[in-house]
Every structure is written in C-alpha cells, then in structure tokens.
Design a protein around this motif. Structure first.
Motif, short mmCIF file in Angstrom:
data_model
loop_
_atom_site.label_atom_id
_atom_site.label_comp_id
_atom_site.label_asym_id
_atom_site.label_seq_id
_atom_site.Cartn_x
_atom_site.Cartn_y
_atom_site.Cartn_z
N LEU A 112 22.08 -56.48 8.04
CA LEU A 112 22.13 -55.01 7.97
C LEU A 112 21.28 -54.47 9.11
N THR A 113 21.91 -53.69 9.99
CA THR A 113 21.21 -53.17 11.17
C THR A 113 21.28 -51.65 11.16
N CYS A 114 20.13 -51.01 11.30
CA CYS A 114 20.06 -49.55 11.38
C CYS A 114 19.62 -49.15 12.78
N ALA A 115 20.39 -48.29 13.42
CA ALA A 115 20.08 -47.89 14.79
C ALA A 115 18.74 -47.17 14.86
N ARG A 116 18.13 -47.22 16.04
CA ARG A 116 16.82 -46.59 16.22
C ARG A 116 16.92 -45.10 16.57
N ARG A 117 17.92 -44.72 17.35
CA ARG A 117 17.98 -43.35 17.86
C ARG A 117 19.17 -42.55 17.34
N THR A 118 19.94 -43.12 16.44
CA THR A 118 21.03 -42.41 15.77
C THR A 118 20.97 -42.76 14.29
N ASN A 119 21.90 -42.20 13.51
CA ASN A 119 21.97 -42.54 12.09
C ASN A 119 23.03 -43.59 11.82
N ASP A 120 23.45 -44.31 12.84
CA ASP A 120 24.47 -45.34 12.66
C ASP A 120 23.88 -46.56 11.95
N VAL A 121 24.70 -47.13 11.06
CA VAL A 121 24.30 -48.31 10.28
C VAL A 121 25.43 -49.33 10.40
N TYR A 122 25.06 -50.62 10.53
CA TYR A 122 26.05 -51.67 10.71
C TYR A 122 25.79 -52.81 9.73
N LEU A 123 26.87 -53.39 9.22
CA LEU A 123 26.78 -54.54 8.32
C LEU A 123 27.73 -55.61 8.83
N SER A 124 27.23 -56.84 8.97
CA SER A 124 28.07 -57.92 9.46
C SER A 124 27.70 -59.22 8.76
N THR A 125 28.60 -60.21 8.88
CA THR A 125 28.36 -61.53 8.30
C THR A 125 29.05 -62.57 9.16
N ARG A 126 28.45 -63.73 9.29
CA ARG A 126 29.05 -64.79 10.10
C ARG A 126 30.32 -65.33 9.45
N GLU A 127 30.49 -65.09 8.14
CA GLU A 127 31.66 -65.62 7.44
C GLU A 127 32.91 -64.76 7.62
N HIS A 128 32.79 -63.60 8.23
CA HIS A 128 33.97 -62.76 8.49
C HIS A 128 34.16 -62.63 9.98
N GLY A 129 35.17 -63.32 10.51
CA GLY A 129 35.46 -63.22 11.94
C GLY A 129 34.40 -63.83 12.84
N GLY A 130 33.58 -64.72 12.27
CA GLY A 130 32.58 -65.40 13.10
C GLY A 130 31.58 -64.46 13.75
N GLY A 131 31.32 -63.29 13.14
CA GLY A 131 30.39 -62.33 13.72
C GLY A 131 31.02 -61.39 14.72
N ASP A 132 32.35 -61.51 14.91
CA ASP A 132 33.04 -60.64 15.87
C ASP A 132 33.54 -59.35 15.22
N SER A 133 33.26 -59.17 13.95
CA SER A 133 33.66 -57.93 13.27
C SER A 133 32.47 -57.39 12.49
N LYS A 134 32.53 -56.12 12.14
CA LYS A 134 31.43 -55.51 11.39
C LYS A 134 31.92 -54.25 10.70
N TRP A 135 31.20 -53.89 9.65
CA TRP A 135 31.40 -52.61 8.99
C TRP A 135 30.45 -51.61 9.66
N SER A 136 30.98 -50.51 10.13
CA SER A 136 30.20 -49.52 10.87
C SER A 136 30.18 -48.20 10.11
N PHE A 137 29.00 -47.67 9.86
CA PHE A 137 28.83 -46.40 9.16
C PHE A 137 28.23 -45.41 10.16
N HIS A 138 29.10 -44.73 10.90
CA HIS A 138 28.65 -43.85 11.97
C HIS A 138 28.16 -42.51 11.42
N GLN A 139 27.16 -41.93 12.09
CA GLN A 139 26.61 -40.66 11.63
C GLN A 139 27.63 -39.54 11.68
N SER A 140 28.71 -39.73 12.43
CA SER A 140 29.79 -38.73 12.48
C SER A 140 30.57 -38.66 11.16
N GLY A 141 30.39 -39.67 10.31
CA GLY A 141 31.16 -39.73 9.07
C GLY A 141 32.39 -40.61 9.20
#
Length: 228
Positions: free
Chosen positions: A32-61
């Motif tokens: 789980l990664t939270c950006a430092r200068r925006t409200n963007d949040v990211y969730l990823s796992t090595r078991e889905h797409g080998g880390g080449d994909s992620k769930w992105s929760f952008h501050q834009s909605g």
C-alpha cells in the motif's frame, strides 16, 4: 461504537507491505503506497500481473485497476481493467476504498519465503472455515470517526491534504461467497489473467494464487485472494 479512533498516523508518502498469515504460510503479499504530494493511493501485489498492475485511487475520484502502459502494450490488451468513481461517504464519515477477502483455508504452507518478506507486516488470519477481510477507507480532513467494534485498526496514513487512510482487519463467515470463490478458481485455471506468467497453475503448488477484482451485490469493490 467506541470513541473516536486514536492510533499512530503515518506521514504522507508511507509505503506499507503486509500479508495475512506468516512467512511459512500466507496469502498474497501486498504493498500500500500513499503519495507524498497528492492524495493518490496505490495498492499492488506480486501475485497479480507480477507487479505490473495496481489498483489506483486518484484524488480526482477516478479509481481503477490498470496495467502499466508498457505492460499493456507488451500484452496487447487495454490498460484499464476496471474503473469506477469514488463512492459517497457513509454516515460514520468513512469512504470505502476496497476490501481484500482471503479465506483462511486458502492460506497454504510452503509459499516461497522471499528475502523482502522480512519487512512485511504479518496479519493474523481468521479461524479455519472463515475469511479475513482487509478493509481500506479514507476519511476527510478533521473528521472524527467512531470505530465499529468488529474492526481492528492496522494502519493509518495521512494524505497530502490531511485526509487519513484507514486500514482495518475483520473476520467474516464465508457463507454465500463459497460458490462464488469456487467458480472463480475454475475460471482462473481455465483462463489465467494476462501478465500472470505462462506456467499453468497447479492445485498442489502453494504459489498458485489468483486475484479476482470483483463487485459485491451491494456495490462494494473487492479483491478475492484465492488459492487455486
């Protein structure tokens, strides 16, 4: 309800690795990664797409599951796999982001003990026959929220504007999910997700896990972490 939640809040830019289980037997390993200068949040796992994909929760909605641009081009598939708008805030002040559902009986001994797992936060699984639920929510700046008694706080992270991401653990009965999980396993074995590797998964392989991006009948966005 308990009083307003009091817990150590991590600063913006936090990166948190976690998994349900132990180094010897666990489900997917998450970041789980939270950006430092925006409200963007990211969730990823090595078991889905080998880390080449992620769930992105952008501050834009604009919230989505997507592959990296280079990986999507390599696979010849659309980059965005699913996309939805940020949901409304509930009566308690929480805006639900996503839930990870992991049946305890899908935690298999023998998973590879990666060196970097020494930095993973290990989360206790629910009893056998049940599932662990990892719930992620965000709370607006300055909002005091009560803590439901059936949730255990795992991590709180401040975002750039003072919003706070809350991560909780809960236990739940599998009940009506059981046939859905079983069908999902069959579907994954029949048609593995792009980017998941060319090796055919085997039910005897502790590394054979499938991630299902799902929407519940109530409209909640969920990730099912299943052993195949």
């Amino acid at each position: 309800m308990d009083d307003a939640l009091e817990f150590n809040v991590q600063p913006p830019g936090d990166l948190w690795r976690f998994a349900v289980g132990s180094p010897e037997a666990h489900g997917a390993t998450w970041v789980l990664t939270c950006a430092r200068r925006t409200n963007d949040v990211y969730l990823s796992t090595r078991e889905h797409g080998g880390g080449d994909s992620k769930w992105s929760f952008h501050q834009s909605g604009d919230w989505r599951l997507q592959y990296s641009r280079s990986k999507a081009e390599e696979l010849g598939i659309p980059r965005v796999l699913s996309q939805w708008n940020r949901p409304a805030t509930d009566a308690l002040g929480y805006t639900e982001m996503i839930r990870i559902l992991l049946p305890t009986d899908d935690i298999v001994p023998g998973a590879t003990e990666l060196t970097r797992l020494s930095k993973v936060a290990w989360i206790a699984p629910a009893p056998s026959g049940m599932m662990t639920v990892i719930l992620m929510c965000v709370v607006a700046p300055g909002t005091q929220v009560p803590l439901p008694r059936d949730l255990t706080p795992l991590r709180l992270v401040a975002l750039h504007d003072g919003s706070v991401v809350h991560v909780f653990r809960a236990e739940a009965e599998i009940a009506g999910y059981a046939p859905l999980f079983q069908q999902a396993r069959k579907d994954i074995l029949r048609t593995p997700a792009p980017g998941g590797g060319s090796r055919a998964p085997s039910h005897t392989d502790p590394e054979a896990r499938g991630m299902v991006d799902a929407v519940s009948s109530e409209g909640r966005h969920e990730i099912w972490d299943l052993w195949l």
